[in-house]
Design a protein around this motif. Sequence first.
Motif, PDB file in Angstrom:
ATOM      1  N   TRP A  76       0.833  -1.197   0.000  1.00 33.38           N
ATOM      2  CA  TRP A  76       0.000   0.000   0.000  1.00 33.38           C
ATOM      3  C   TRP A  76       0.875   1.256   0.000  1.00 33.38           C
ATOM      4  CZ3 TRP A  76      -0.981   4.081   3.417  1.00 33.38           C
ATOM      5  CH2 TRP A  76      -2.123   4.825   3.147  1.00 33.38           C
ATOM      6  N   PHE A  77       1.874   1.291   0.864  1.00 25.11           N
ATOM      7  CA  PHE A  77       2.774   2.453   0.894  1.00 25.11           C
ATOM      8  C   PHE A  77       3.538   2.598  -0.412  1.00 25.11           C
ATOM      9  CE2 PHE A  77       2.481   2.216   5.620  1.00 25.11           C
ATOM     10  CZ  PHE A  77       1.995   3.507   5.815  1.00 25.11           C
ATOM     11  N   LEU A  78       4.030   1.491  -0.956  1.00 32.76           N
ATOM     12  CA  LEU A  78       4.797   1.561  -2.191  1.00 32.76           C
ATOM     13  C   LEU A  78       3.931   2.046  -3.355  1.00 32.76           C
ATOM     14  CD1 LEU A  78       7.615   1.220  -3.324  1.00 32.76           C
ATOM     15  CD2 LEU A  78       7.013  -1.135  -3.908  1.00 32.76           C
ATOM     16  N   ASP A  79       2.676   1.625  -3.405  1.00 30.22           N
ATOM     17  CA  ASP A  79       1.771   2.113  -4.451  1.00 30.22           C
ATOM     18  C   ASP A  79       1.589   3.631  -4.346  1.00 30.22           C
ATOM     19  OD1 ASP A  79       1.416  -0.386  -5.554  1.00 30.22           O
ATOM     20  OD2 ASP A  79      -0.529  -0.740  -4.584  1.00 30.22           O
ATOM     21  N   ARG A  80       1.417   4.125  -3.138  1.00 28.18           N
ATOM     22  CA  ARG A  80       1.276   5.585  -2.944  1.00 28.18           C
ATOM     23  C   ARG A  80       2.565   6.306  -3.327  1.00 28.18           C
ATOM     24  NH1 ARG A  80      -1.007   7.461   2.461  1.00 28.18           N
ATOM     25  NH2 ARG A  80      -1.139   9.378   1.260  1.00 28.18           N
ATOM     26  N   ILE A  81       3.695   5.732  -2.965  1.00 27.47           N
ATOM     27  CA  ILE A  81       4.995   6.320  -3.320  1.00 27.47           C
ATOM     28  C   ILE A  81       5.130   6.420  -4.839  1.00 27.47           C
ATOM     29  CG2 ILE A  81       7.470   5.800  -3.391  1.00 27.47           C
ATOM     30  CD1 ILE A  81       7.076   4.737  -0.448  1.00 27.47           C
ATOM     31  N   LYS A  82       4.785   5.354  -5.529  1.00 32.14           N
ATOM     32  CA  LYS A  82       4.900   5.351  -6.992  1.00 32.14           C
ATOM     33  C   LYS A  82       3.985   6.399  -7.618  1.00 32.14           C
ATOM     34  CE  LYS A  82       6.406   0.584  -7.631  1.00 32.14           C
ATOM     35  NZ  LYS A  82       6.051  -0.738  -8.172  1.00 32.14           N
ATOM     36  N   THR A  83       2.776   6.503  -7.117  1.00 31.49           N
ATOM     37  CA  THR A  83       1.835   7.488  -7.652  1.00 31.49           C
ATOM     38  C   THR A  83       2.357   8.905  -7.466  1.00 31.49           C
ATOM     39  OG1 THR A  83      -0.058   6.030  -7.258  1.00 31.49           O
ATOM     40  CG2 THR A  83      -0.523   8.385  -7.466  1.00 31.49           C
ATOM     41  N   LEU A  84       2.804   9.223  -6.264  1.00 30.93           N
ATOM     42  CA  LEU A  84       3.319  10.575  -6.012  1.00 30.93           C
ATOM     43  C   LEU A  84       4.607  10.845  -6.773  1.00 30.93           C
ATOM     44  CD1 LEU A  84       2.760  11.513  -2.257  1.00 30.93           C
ATOM     45  CD2 LEU A  84       1.833  12.594  -4.296  1.00 30.93           C
ATOM     46  N   THR A  85       5.470   9.858  -6.867  1.00 33.99           N
ATOM     47  CA  THR A  85       6.734  10.034  -7.590  1.00 33.99           C
ATOM     48  C   THR A  85       6.474  10.396  -9.044  1.00 33.99           C
ATOM     49  OG1 THR A  85       7.911   8.527  -6.119  1.00 33.99           O
ATOM     50  CG2 THR A  85       8.882   8.897  -8.284  1.00 33.99           C
ATOM     51  N   GLN A  86       5.483   9.778  -9.636  1.00 33.20           N
ATOM     52  CA  GLN A  86       5.155  10.085 -11.027  1.00 33.20           C
ATOM     53  C   GLN A  86       4.634  11.511 -11.184  1.00 33.20           C
ATOM     54  OE1 GLN A  86       2.617   6.685 -11.662  1.00 33.20           O
ATOM     55  NE2 GLN A  86       4.210   5.634 -12.817  1.00 33.20           N
ATOM     56  N   GLN A  87       4.100  12.077 -10.115  1.00 34.47           N
ATOM     57  CA  GLN A  87       3.574  13.441 -10.179  1.00 34.47           C
ATOM     58  C   GLN A  87       4.615  14.506  -9.864  1.00 34.47           C
ATOM     59  OE1 GLN A  87       0.437  14.177 -11.277  1.00 34.47           O
ATOM     60  NE2 GLN A  87       0.402  11.997 -11.718  1.00 34.47           N
ATOM     61  N   VAL A  88       5.469  14.239  -8.866  1.00 29.15           N
ATOM     62  CA  VAL A  88       6.381  15.295  -8.389  1.00 29.15           C
ATOM     63  C   VAL A  88       7.852  14.924  -8.468  1.00 29.15           C
ATOM     64  CG1 VAL A  88       4.633  16.290  -6.868  1.00 29.15           C
ATOM     65  CG2 VAL A  88       6.216  14.593  -5.953  1.00 29.15           C
ATOM     66  N   GLY A  89       8.164  13.739  -8.982  1.00 33.59           N
ATOM     67  CA  GLY A  89       9.555  13.316  -9.063  1.00 33.59           C
ATOM     68  C   GLY A  89       9.990  12.621  -7.784  1.00 33.59           C
ATOM     69  N   PRO A  90      11.222  12.152  -7.760  1.00 31.00           N
ATOM     70  CA  PRO A  90      11.688  11.363  -6.615  1.00 31.00           C
ATOM     71  C   PRO A  90      11.941  12.213  -5.369  1.00 31.00           C
ATOM     72  CG  PRO A  90      13.476  11.706  -8.158  1.00 31.00           C
ATOM     73  CD  PRO A  90      12.245  12.283  -8.801  1.00 31.00           C
ATOM     74  N   ALA A  91      11.741  11.589  -4.225  1.00 27.17           N
ATOM     75  CA  ALA A  91      12.141  12.210  -2.961  1.00 27.17           C
ATOM     76  C   ALA A  91      13.662  12.200  -2.904  1.00 27.17           C
ATOM     77  CB  ALA A  91      11.564  11.430  -1.776  1.00 27.17           C
ATOM     78  N   ALA A  92      14.228  13.206  -2.294  1.00 28.33           N
ATOM     79  CA  ALA A  92      15.688  13.254  -2.159  1.00 28.33           C
ATOM     80  C   ALA A  92      16.157  12.089  -1.297  1.00 28.33           C
ATOM     81  CB  ALA A  92      16.097  14.572  -1.528  1.00 28.33           C
ATOM     82  N   TRP A  93      17.108  11.332  -1.793  1.00 26.78           N
ATOM     83  CA  TRP A  93      17.557  10.142  -1.066  1.00 26.78           C
ATOM     84  C   TRP A  93      18.133  10.509   0.290  1.00 26.78           C
ATOM     85  CZ3 TRP A  93      22.628   9.632   0.336  1.00 26.78           C
ATOM     86  CH2 TRP A  93      23.577  10.393  -0.340  1.00 26.78           C
ATOM     87  N   GLU A  94      18.670  11.706   0.430  1.00 24.23           N
ATOM     88  CA  GLU A  94      19.256  12.127   1.713  1.00 24.23           C
ATOM     89  C   GLU A  94      18.216  12.238   2.826  1.00 24.23           C
ATOM     90  OE1 GLU A  94      21.606  14.147  -1.646  1.00 24.23           O
ATOM     91  OE2 GLU A  94      19.490  13.773  -1.195  1.00 24.23           O
ATOM     92  N   GLN A  95      16.947  12.312   2.473  1.00 27.22           N
ATOM     93  CA  GLN A  95      15.869  12.439   3.459  1.00 27.22           C
ATOM     94  C   GLN A  95      15.305  11.094   3.914  1.00 27.22           C
ATOM     95  OE1 GLN A  95      13.076  14.803   1.199  1.00 27.22           O
ATOM     96  NE2 GLN A  95      13.843  16.700   2.100  1.00 27.22           N
ATOM     97  N   LEU A  96      15.809  10.009   3.357  1.00 28.37           N
ATOM     98  CA  LEU A  96      15.173   8.709   3.570  1.00 28.37           C
ATOM     99  C   LEU A  96      15.956   7.818   4.520  1.00 28.37           C
ATOM    100  CD1 LEU A  96      14.196   7.997  -0.118  1.00 28.37           C
ATOM    101  CD2 LEU A  96      12.960   9.288   1.611  1.00 28.37           C
ATOM    102  N   PRO A  97      15.274   6.819   5.096  1.00 26.03           N
ATOM    103  CA  PRO A  97      15.976   5.855   5.941  1.00 26.03           C
ATOM    104  C   PRO A  97      17.074   5.141   5.153  1.00 26.03           C
ATOM    105  CG  PRO A  97      13.607   5.649   6.234  1.00 26.03           C
ATOM    106  CD  PRO A  97      13.821   6.568   5.077  1.00 26.03           C
TER     107      PRO A  97
END
Length: 136
Positions: A76-97
């Motif tokens: 569920w989280f990964l599906d939401r991530i993919k949807t948002l990524t397609q809209q706004v681009g990738p999250a900065a890797w420096e902000q992630l676990p």
Amino acid sequence: MTDPDQLAEIKARWFGDELHHPNYWADQASCDIPWLIGEIERLRGLLRGELADLWIDLEQAIRRAHNGQWSMECDWFLDRIKTLTQQVGPAAWEQLPITLLESGLYQRTHAELGVDAPVDMARVAEVREVINKSAT
């Protein structure tokens, strides 16, 4: 200034069909374009923050999953991530676990989407080393 085709795409993406009526936009297009562009950028910023939070939520869902593997919640989280990524681009890797970078999940997800999201793995290794030293 944004050309009419770009503006139409922006309107369709962010506001849907209900505001796609030609008379609505014809009346407002000339005076509201700078405001609209600014508002879209503000919303994109909010969505980028939400995207980073979703990656953190995914990492926590993985920890909660049986044997720390994968679950429907992770899907569920990964599906939401993919949807948002397609809209706004990738999250900065420096902000992630860091675990999501070390496992390659972040990189694989973007590769599946065809989104360029390079990660400085040498920097990730440096961060891991600092974490490991501080844990001992």
